[in-house]
Write a protein that holds these residues in place. Structure first.
Motif, mmCIF file in Angstrom:
data_model
loop_
_atom_site.group_PDB
_atom_site.id
_atom_site.type_symbol
_atom_site.label_atom_id
_atom_site.label_comp_id
_atom_site.label_asym_id
_atom_site.label_seq_id
_atom_site.Cartn_x
_atom_site.Cartn_y
_atom_site.Cartn_z
ATOM 1 N N LEU A 1 37.129 5.956 -59.440
ATOM 2 C CA LEU A 1 35.917 6.779 -59.037
ATOM 3 C C LEU A 1 34.542 7.131 -60.458
ATOM 4 N N GLU A 2 35.067 7.850 -61.479
ATOM 5 C CA GLU A 2 35.203 7.216 -63.069
ATOM 6 C C GLU A 2 34.174 6.569 -63.186
ATOM 7 N N GLU A 3 34.414 4.893 -62.633
ATOM 8 C CA GLU A 3 33.903 4.116 -63.475
ATOM 9 C C GLU A 3 33.125 3.387 -61.900
ATOM 10 N N ALA A 4 33.210 3.633 -60.884
ATOM 11 C CA ALA A 4 31.546 3.520 -60.428
ATOM 12 C C ALA A 4 30.550 4.891 -60.664
ATOM 13 N N GLY A 5 30.675 5.353 -61.241
ATOM 14 C CA GLY A 5 29.381 6.891 -61.176
ATOM 15 C C GLY A 5 29.945 7.971 -60.741
ATOM 16 N N LEU A 6 31.060 7.673 -59.802
ATOM 17 C CA LEU A 6 30.641 9.316 -58.721
ATOM 18 C C LEU A 6 31.404 10.304 -58.839
ATOM 19 N N VAL A 7 31.746 10.078 -60.109
ATOM 20 C CA VAL A 7 32.717 11.662 -60.519
ATOM 21 C C VAL A 7 32.743 11.768 -62.440
ATOM 22 N N HIS A 8 33.113 13.086 -62.980
ATOM 23 C CA HIS A 8 33.088 12.827 -64.386
ATOM 24 C C HIS A 8 34.217 13.666 -64.616
ATOM 25 N N SER A 9 34.839 13.793 -65.396
ATOM 26 C CA SER A 9 36.213 14.260 -65.880
ATOM 27 C C SER A 9 35.905 15.191 -67.230
ATOM 28 N N GLU A 10 37.190 16.110 -67.499
ATOM 29 C CA GLU A 10 37.300 16.265 -69.174
ATOM 30 C C GLU A 10 37.795 17.277 -69.483
ATOM 31 N N LYS A 11 38.454 17.955 -70.904
ATOM 32 C CA LYS A 11 39.733 17.892 -70.573
ATOM 33 C C LYS A 11 39.229 18.716 -71.368
ATOM 34 N N ASN A 12 39.969 20.229 -71.668
ATOM 35 C CA ASN A 12 40.064 21.759 -72.094
ATOM 36 C C ASN A 12 41.971 21.752 -72.492
ATOM 37 N N GLY A 13 42.268 21.702 -73.330
ATOM 38 C CA GLY A 13 43.243 21.961 -73.672
ATOM 39 C C GLY A 13 44.008 20.922 -72.632
ATOM 40 N N ARG A 14 44.912 21.566 -72.084
ATOM 41 C CA ARG A 14 46.151 20.528 -71.380
ATOM 42 C C ARG A 14 45.459 19.989 -70.021
ATOM 43 N N VAL A 15 44.422 21.204 -69.782
ATOM 44 C CA VAL A 15 44.090 20.642 -68.295
ATOM 45 C C VAL A 15 42.865 19.623 -67.995
ATOM 46 N N ARG A 16 42.819 18.968 -67.152
ATOM 47 C CA ARG A 16 41.650 17.310 -67.028
ATOM 48 C C ARG A 16 40.653 17.972 -65.640
ATOM 49 N N THR A 17 39.680 18.128 -66.184
ATOM 50 C CA THR A 17 38.737 18.743 -64.854
ATOM 51 C C THR A 17 38.240 17.903 -65.128
ATOM 52 N N VAL A 18 37.642 17.548 -63.142
ATOM 53 C CA VAL A 18 36.932 16.744 -62.064
ATOM 54 C C VAL A 18 36.598 17.312 -61.752
ATOM 55 N N ALA A 19 34.824 16.695 -62.044
ATOM 56 C CA ALA A 19 33.287 16.955 -60.889
ATOM 57 C C ALA A 19 32.496 15.926 -60.420
ATOM 58 N N LEU A 20 32.143 16.560 -59.344
ATOM 59 C CA LEU A 20 31.452 15.486 -58.684
ATOM 60 C C LEU A 20 29.782 15.514 -59.544
ATOM 61 N N ARG A 21 29.691 13.523 -59.660
ATOM 62 C CA ARG A 21 27.846 12.836 -60.168
ATOM 63 C C ARG A 21 27.174 13.048 -59.381
ATOM 64 N N GLY A 22 26.790 14.632 -58.673
ATOM 65 C CA GLY A 22 25.595 14.715 -57.812
ATOM 66 C C GLY A 22 24.351 13.765 -57.898
ATOM 67 N N LYS A 23 23.959 12.884 -58.178
ATOM 68 C CA LYS A 23 23.011 12.250 -58.738
ATOM 69 C C LYS A 23 22.670 11.407 -58.048
ATOM 70 N N SER A 24 24.507 10.622 -58.327
ATOM 71 C CA SER A 24 24.708 9.435 -57.831
ATOM 72 C C SER A 24 25.146 9.189 -56.363
ATOM 73 N N LEU A 25 25.689 10.368 -55.714
ATOM 74 C CA LEU A 25 24.829 10.256 -54.478
ATOM 75 C C LEU A 25 23.585 10.459 -53.546
ATOM 76 N N VAL A 26 22.682 11.261 -54.363
ATOM 77 C CA VAL A 26 21.654 10.735 -54.298
ATOM 78 C C VAL A 26 21.032 9.577 -54.157
ATOM 79 N N ALA A 27 21.499 8.833 -55.036
ATOM 80 C CA ALA A 27 21.551 7.219 -55.360
ATOM 81 C C ALA A 27 22.008 6.053 -53.803
ATOM 82 N N VAL A 28 22.720 6.670 -52.988
ATOM 83 C CA VAL A 28 23.506 6.484 -52.296
ATOM 84 C C VAL A 28 22.351 6.505 -50.928
#
Length: 107
Positions: free
Chosen positions: A53-80
Motif C-alpha cells: 500500500l505504501e509503495e503504491a502511494g496509498l498510505v504513509h507511515s511514521e514511527k513514534n517510539g515503538r508505535v508505527r502509525t499508518v494514515a491514508l494519502r488522500g491525494k492518491s485516491l483523488v487521482a483514482v
C-alpha cells in the motif's frame, strides 16, 4: 497522473486485506497493531500488505517510539477518482451517440 502510474494502486486495492485496510484508514490513521487486529495472519505477512500500500502511494507511515502509525494519502485516491470520472464521461458520451443514432433510425 497517468493510467500507468495508477496501476500499482489498483494492484494494491485488488487484495481484500489491503482494500479493507484502506477502508478502515478512511476513518483516520491507526497503529499497525490496530489495523492488523481483524486479520488472522502473521505480523510479517500483514506488514508486507502495508508495504505494498505504501509503495503504491496509498498510505504513509511514521514511527513514534515503538508505535508505527499508518494514515491514508488522500491525494492518491483523488487521482483514482479523476481517472474513473474520465472513463465515466467517455462512456456516457458513447451512450449518448448511440441513443442519437438509434433515434435517427427510428424516424
Amino acid at each position: 497522473m497517468t493510467k500507468y502510474q495508477l496501476a500499482p494502486m489498483f494492484f494494491a486495492l485488488s487484495d481484500p486485506t489491503r482494500f479493507a485496510v484502506v477502508e478502515r484508514l478512511c476513518r483516520g490513521g491507526a497503529s499497525v497493531s490496530e489495523l492488523q487486529r481483524p486479520f488472522k495472519m502473521a505480523t510479517p505477512t500483514f506488514l508486507r500488505h502495508l508495504q505494498i500500500l505504501e509503495e503504491a502511494g496509498l498510505v504513509h507511515s511514521e514511527k513514534n517510539g515503538r508505535v508505527r502509525t499508518v494514515a491514508l494519502r488522500g491525494k492518491s485516491l483523488v487521482a483514482v477518482e479523476k481517472w474513473a470520472a474520465h472513463l465515466r464521461r467517455e462512456a456516457e458520451a458513447r451512450l449518448d451517440r448511440l441513443e442519437d443514432y438509434i433515434k435517427t433510425k427510428e424516424d
